[in-house]
Design a protein around this motif. Structure first.
Motif, PDB file in Angstrom:
ATOM      1  N   ALA A 160     -47.127  21.503  31.220  1.00 18.09           N
ATOM      2  CA  ALA A 160     -47.759  22.813  31.309  1.00 18.09           C
ATOM      3  C   ALA A 160     -49.216  22.585  31.699  1.00 18.09           C
ATOM      4  N   PHE A 161     -49.630  23.228  32.759  1.00 16.38           N
ATOM      5  CA  PHE A 161     -50.982  23.029  33.282  1.00 16.38           C
ATOM      6  C   PHE A 161     -51.893  24.153  32.813  1.00 16.38           C
ATOM      7  N   ALA A 195     -56.057  20.633  32.007  1.00 17.95           N
ATOM      8  CA  ALA A 195     -55.234  19.851  31.097  1.00 17.95           C
ATOM      9  C   ALA A 195     -53.783  20.029  31.492  1.00 17.95           C
ATOM     10  N   ALA A 196     -53.031  18.953  31.405  1.00 17.56           N
ATOM     11  CA  ALA A 196     -51.591  18.997  31.611  1.00 17.56           C
ATOM     12  C   ALA A 196     -50.961  18.561  30.290  1.00 17.56           C
ATOM     13  N   LEU A 197     -50.206  19.466  29.668  1.00 16.61           N
ATOM     14  CA  LEU A 197     -49.647  19.216  28.350  1.00 16.61           C
ATOM     15  C   LEU A 197     -48.152  18.933  28.439  1.00 16.61           C
ATOM     16  N   ASP A 198     -47.719  17.843  27.808  1.00 15.55           N
ATOM     17  CA  ASP A 198     -46.280  17.619  27.713  1.00 15.55           C
ATOM     18  C   ASP A 198     -45.743  18.569  26.640  1.00 15.55           C
ATOM     19  N   LYS A 205     -39.975  30.410  34.323  1.00 19.32           N
ATOM     20  CA  LYS A 205     -40.780  29.601  33.395  1.00 19.32           C
ATOM     21  C   LYS A 205     -42.244  29.710  33.811  1.00 19.32           C
ATOM     22  N   ALA A 206     -43.107  29.726  32.829  1.00 21.04           N
ATOM     23  CA  ALA A 206     -44.539  29.602  33.102  1.00 21.04           C
ATOM     24  C   ALA A 206     -44.815  28.125  33.350  1.00 21.04           C
ATOM     25  N   VAL A 207     -45.653  27.834  34.342  1.00 21.18           N
ATOM     26  CA  VAL A 207     -46.000  26.439  34.638  1.00 21.18           C
ATOM     27  C   VAL A 207     -47.498  26.197  34.575  1.00 21.18           C
TER      28      VAL A 207
END
Length: 138
Positions: free
Chosen positions: A33-34, A42-45, A116-118
Motif C-alpha cells: 500500500a503506497f 511510504a510503501a507498507l506491506d 482495491k485501494a493501492v
C-alpha cells in the motif's frame, strides 16, 4: 469500475472504520500500500498496514468516532483498471456532531479480487487533525 461500484467500495470502507473492523479495512487494500504525504512516501506491506490501521482506529476512537462517512467527489478513470478518486470524509461522534472533515485522494485498481485501494494521499487529513489541535500520530 463504475461510479456505483466505487461509491459502494467507499461506503463499505467508511462503515468498516465506523466499526473498527480492521480485517475488513485491510481486505480493501492491495499490497504494498503506497502512501504519499507531507512530501514523503511510504510503501507498507500487509503487516505494516495492519499495524497502522489498528493505530488509526485507536486514534479515531480516542477522538470520539461513532460514524465515518465518505462521499465520492471525483472519479477519473486513468486506465481500464485504474482510477483516481477524491472523497469528502467526515467523522461524527455518538451525538451526531461533526468531529472533523477533509478531502482525501486514492488510487484504486480493479483486481481479480475486486476493487482495491493501492495508494492514498492523506495530506488533507493530516492537516485537518493538526488544525484541530490533535495531530495524527501525535
Amino acid at each position: 469500475m463504475t461510479a456505483a461500484q466505487v461509491d459502494a467500495f467507499f461506503q463499505g470502507y467508511a462503515d468498516a472504520f465506523s466499526r473498527e473492523a480492521v480485517d475488513e479495512i485491510c481486505a480493501l487494500w492491495d499490497y504494498p500500500a503506497f502512501m504519499s504525504y507531507d512530501g514523503r512516501q511510504a510503501a507498507l506491506d500487509e503487516a505494516q498496514f495492519r499495524r497502522n490501521t489498528v493505530g488509526l482506529c485507536a486514534f479515531y476512537r480516542a477522538r470520539g468516532l461513532a460514524r465515518a462517512e465518505k462521499q465520492v467527489l471525483d472519479l477519473a478513470r486513468l486506465t481500464p483498471t485504474t482510477a483516481s478518486v477524491r472523497t469528502h470524509d467526515r467523522l461524527y461522534d455518538a451525538s451526531g456532531d461533526l468531529i472533523t472533515e477533509w478531502e482525501h485522494v486514492y488510487l484504486l485498481s480493479q483486481t481479480a479480487d475486486g476493487i482495491k485501494a493501492v495508494a492514498a494521499l492523506p495530506d488533507n487529513e493530516l492537516r485537518a487533525w493538526r488544525e484541530r489541535g490533535t495531530p495524527l500520530g501525535g
